[in-house]
Scaffold this motif. Structure first.
Motif, PDB file in Angstrom:
ATOM      1  N   MET A 144       0.821  -1.215   0.000  1.00 19.24           N
ATOM      2  CA  MET A 144       0.000   0.000   0.000  1.00 19.24           C
ATOM      3  C   MET A 144       0.860   1.272   0.000  1.00 19.24           C
ATOM      4  O   MET A 144       0.369   2.361  -0.270  1.00 19.24           O
ATOM      5  CB  MET A 144      -0.953   0.023   1.205  1.00 19.24           C
ATOM      6  N   LEU A 145       2.143   1.124   0.337  1.00 21.37           N
ATOM      7  CA  LEU A 145       3.053   2.286   0.317  1.00 21.37           C
ATOM      8  C   LEU A 145       3.232   2.858  -1.090  1.00 21.37           C
ATOM      9  O   LEU A 145       3.653   4.009  -1.245  1.00 21.37           O
ATOM     10  CB  LEU A 145       4.435   1.859   0.818  1.00 21.37           C
ATOM     11  N   ILE A 146       2.934   2.044  -2.090  1.00 18.39           N
ATOM     12  CA  ILE A 146       3.158   2.478  -3.476  1.00 18.39           C
ATOM     13  C   ILE A 146       2.475   3.822  -3.733  1.00 18.39           C
ATOM     14  O   ILE A 146       3.073   4.758  -4.250  1.00 18.39           O
ATOM     15  CB  ILE A 146       2.665   1.407  -4.489  1.00 18.39           C
ATOM     16  N   LYS A 147       1.226   3.901  -3.334  1.00 20.42           N
ATOM     17  CA  LYS A 147       0.435   5.116  -3.601  1.00 20.42           C
ATOM     18  C   LYS A 147       1.050   6.331  -2.899  1.00 20.42           C
ATOM     19  O   LYS A 147       1.277   7.382  -3.515  1.00 20.42           O
ATOM     20  CB  LYS A 147      -1.002   4.865  -3.129  1.00 20.42           C
ATOM     21  N   GLU A 148       1.358   6.151  -1.613  1.00 18.25           N
ATOM     22  CA  GLU A 148       1.902   7.262  -0.816  1.00 18.25           C
ATOM     23  C   GLU A 148       3.216   7.780  -1.384  1.00 18.25           C
ATOM     24  O   GLU A 148       3.415   8.979  -1.523  1.00 18.25           O
ATOM     25  CB  GLU A 148       2.240   6.733   0.592  1.00 18.25           C
ATOM     26  N   ILE A 149       4.111   6.843  -1.683  1.00 18.64           N
ATOM     27  CA  ILE A 149       5.438   7.263  -2.159  1.00 18.64           C
ATOM     28  C   ILE A 149       5.323   7.887  -3.546  1.00 18.64           C
ATOM     29  O   ILE A 149       5.946   8.912  -3.843  1.00 18.64           O
ATOM     30  CB  ILE A 149       6.439   6.085  -2.132  1.00 18.64           C
ATOM     31  N   SER A 150       4.491   7.291  -4.381  1.00 17.54           N
ATOM     32  CA  SER A 150       4.333   7.822  -5.733  1.00 17.54           C
ATOM     33  C   SER A 150       3.793   9.250  -5.683  1.00 17.54           C
ATOM     34  O   SER A 150       4.291  10.144  -6.383  1.00 17.54           O
ATOM     35  CB  SER A 150       3.396   6.914  -6.525  1.00 17.54           C
ATOM     36  N   THR A 151       2.818   9.483  -4.836  1.00 20.04           N
ATOM     37  CA  THR A 151       2.241  10.836  -4.711  1.00 20.04           C
ATOM     38  C   THR A 151       3.315  11.822  -4.231  1.00 20.04           C
ATOM     39  O   THR A 151       3.425  12.925  -4.751  1.00 20.04           O
ATOM     40  CB  THR A 151       1.054  10.817  -3.706  1.00 20.04           C
ATOM     41  N   ALA A 152       4.106  11.405  -3.259  1.00 22.88           N
ATOM     42  CA  ALA A 152       5.147  12.295  -2.721  1.00 22.88           C
ATOM     43  C   ALA A 152       6.174  12.634  -3.797  1.00 22.88           C
ATOM     44  O   ALA A 152       6.544  13.799  -3.980  1.00 22.88           O
ATOM     45  CB  ALA A 152       5.827  11.634  -1.526  1.00 22.88           C
ATOM     46  N   VAL A 153       6.616  11.618  -4.528  1.00 17.57           N
ATOM     47  CA  VAL A 153       7.640  11.839  -5.561  1.00 17.57           C
ATOM     48  C   VAL A 153       7.105  12.754  -6.656  1.00 17.57           C
ATOM     49  O   VAL A 153       7.772  13.681  -7.127  1.00 17.57           O
ATOM     50  CB  VAL A 153       8.113  10.477  -6.146  1.00 17.57           C
ATOM     51  N   HIS A 154       5.861  12.520  -7.060  1.00 20.12           N
ATOM     52  CA  HIS A 154       5.294  13.304  -8.159  1.00 20.12           C
ATOM     53  C   HIS A 154       4.852  14.698  -7.726  1.00 20.12           C
ATOM     54  O   HIS A 154       4.507  15.523  -8.573  1.00 20.12           O
ATOM     55  CB  HIS A 154       4.140  12.537  -8.807  1.00 20.12           C
ATOM     56  N   SER A 155       4.848  14.947  -6.438  1.00 20.02           N
ATOM     57  CA  SER A 155       4.396  16.276  -5.971  1.00 20.02           C
ATOM     58  C   SER A 155       5.466  17.340  -6.243  1.00 20.02           C
ATOM     59  O   SER A 155       5.211  18.523  -6.141  1.00 20.02           O
ATOM     60  CB  SER A 155       4.053  16.230  -4.484  1.00 20.02           C
TER      61      SER A 155
END
Ligand code: 1GP
Length: 251
Positions: free
Chosen positions: A235-246
């Motif tokens: 489930m970390l995929i979503k969180e990390i992806s959002t942070a990186v793309h922010s």
């Protein structure tokens, strides 16, 4: 679909767009977990799958990659721990030269032996200066490579190693604290390296949360790679992806 992965890396770097790569170790997945990862990664707009490991025991690399390729459009980049981890089903191969070590086998020896096979694969080949940084505990990569990692507080050594790699013609620098590292690479070191090279910079090893991924990007990482933490909690995929793309504007 044919991707030009290296051009993507460069174009994104120029646009200050950060990327997130999910690392899949073929030894740790089966059909069901690949299906789950692909679903979560597609939903979270993950940029790449990196596939490989310092030591891969299983023999289903081709099958893993074919399964990923048939279920999504996310490019698959090989991150091989040895010449045996080459699959023509992937999109590109990080052709790693361990420039932080002094083991000639991993600088050039294994390449000489594997190059006919690599050429025949038809893969996009990306010459990559691979740098192992001390992650606070021996990792598989530090053991298998039989090379001393760069001490985690020696940012100048990393900077000069990366600069030398670039001047020798490497197209990417991958700094890795090793899979499951206790201490990921410091922002100070990332910043120092990023400010002194023009080529894209990949950072991985021991990143376990979105905040660390974000701070690494702010410090100058272009691509963040996470494996272990996602194996434990997909489930970390979503969180990390959002942070990186922010992060999309220059700071
Ligand atoms: C290891 O850089 C990768 O080679 C990723 O490390 O598995 O600790 O995320 P982790």
């Amino acid at each position: 679909m044919k991707h030009n992965i290296y051009n993507q890396f460069v174009q994104k770097k120029h646009a200050n767009k950060k990327s997130f790569a999910v690392l899949i170790d073929p030894d740790k997945v089966d059909n069901a977990s690949i299906e789950q990862l692909v679903g979560l990664a597609t939903e979270a707009n993950v940029d790449y799958f990196f596939v490989g490991g310092s030591l891969v025991i299983s023999t289903h690399l081709d099958d893993c990659i074919r399964q990923i390729k048939t279920s999504c459009n996310i490019p698959v980049v090989l991150f091989p721990g040895s010449p045996s981890q080459v699959s023509r089903y992937a999109d590109a191969l990080l052709y790693l030269s361990l420039i932080s070590g002094r083991n000639p086998e991993l600088l050039i020896g294994q390449h000489v032996v594997s190059v006919p096979f690599v050429k025949k694969s038809g893969l996009e080949i990306i010459p990559t200066g691979y740098m192992v940084i001390d992650g606070g505990a021996p990792t598989t990569v530090s053991y298998i490579s039989n090379a001393t990692p760069i001490p985690s507080d020696k940012a100048d050594i990393s900077m000069c190693t990366a600069m030398a790699g670039e001047m020798l013609g490497m197209k990417l620098i991958y700094m890795d604290a090793g899979s499951g590292a206790k201490k990921p690479i410091t922002e100070r070191m990332i910043e120092k390296v990023a400010q002194n090279i023009e080529i894209p910079l990949i950072i991985g090893g021991g990143i376990t949360n979105a905040e660390k991924a974000y701070l690494n990007c702010k410090a100058g990482a272009d691509v963040i790679v996470v494996g272990n933490a996602i194996e434990k909690d997909p489930m970390l995929i979503k969180e990390i992806s959002t942070a990186v793309h922010s992060i999309s504007v220059k700071v």
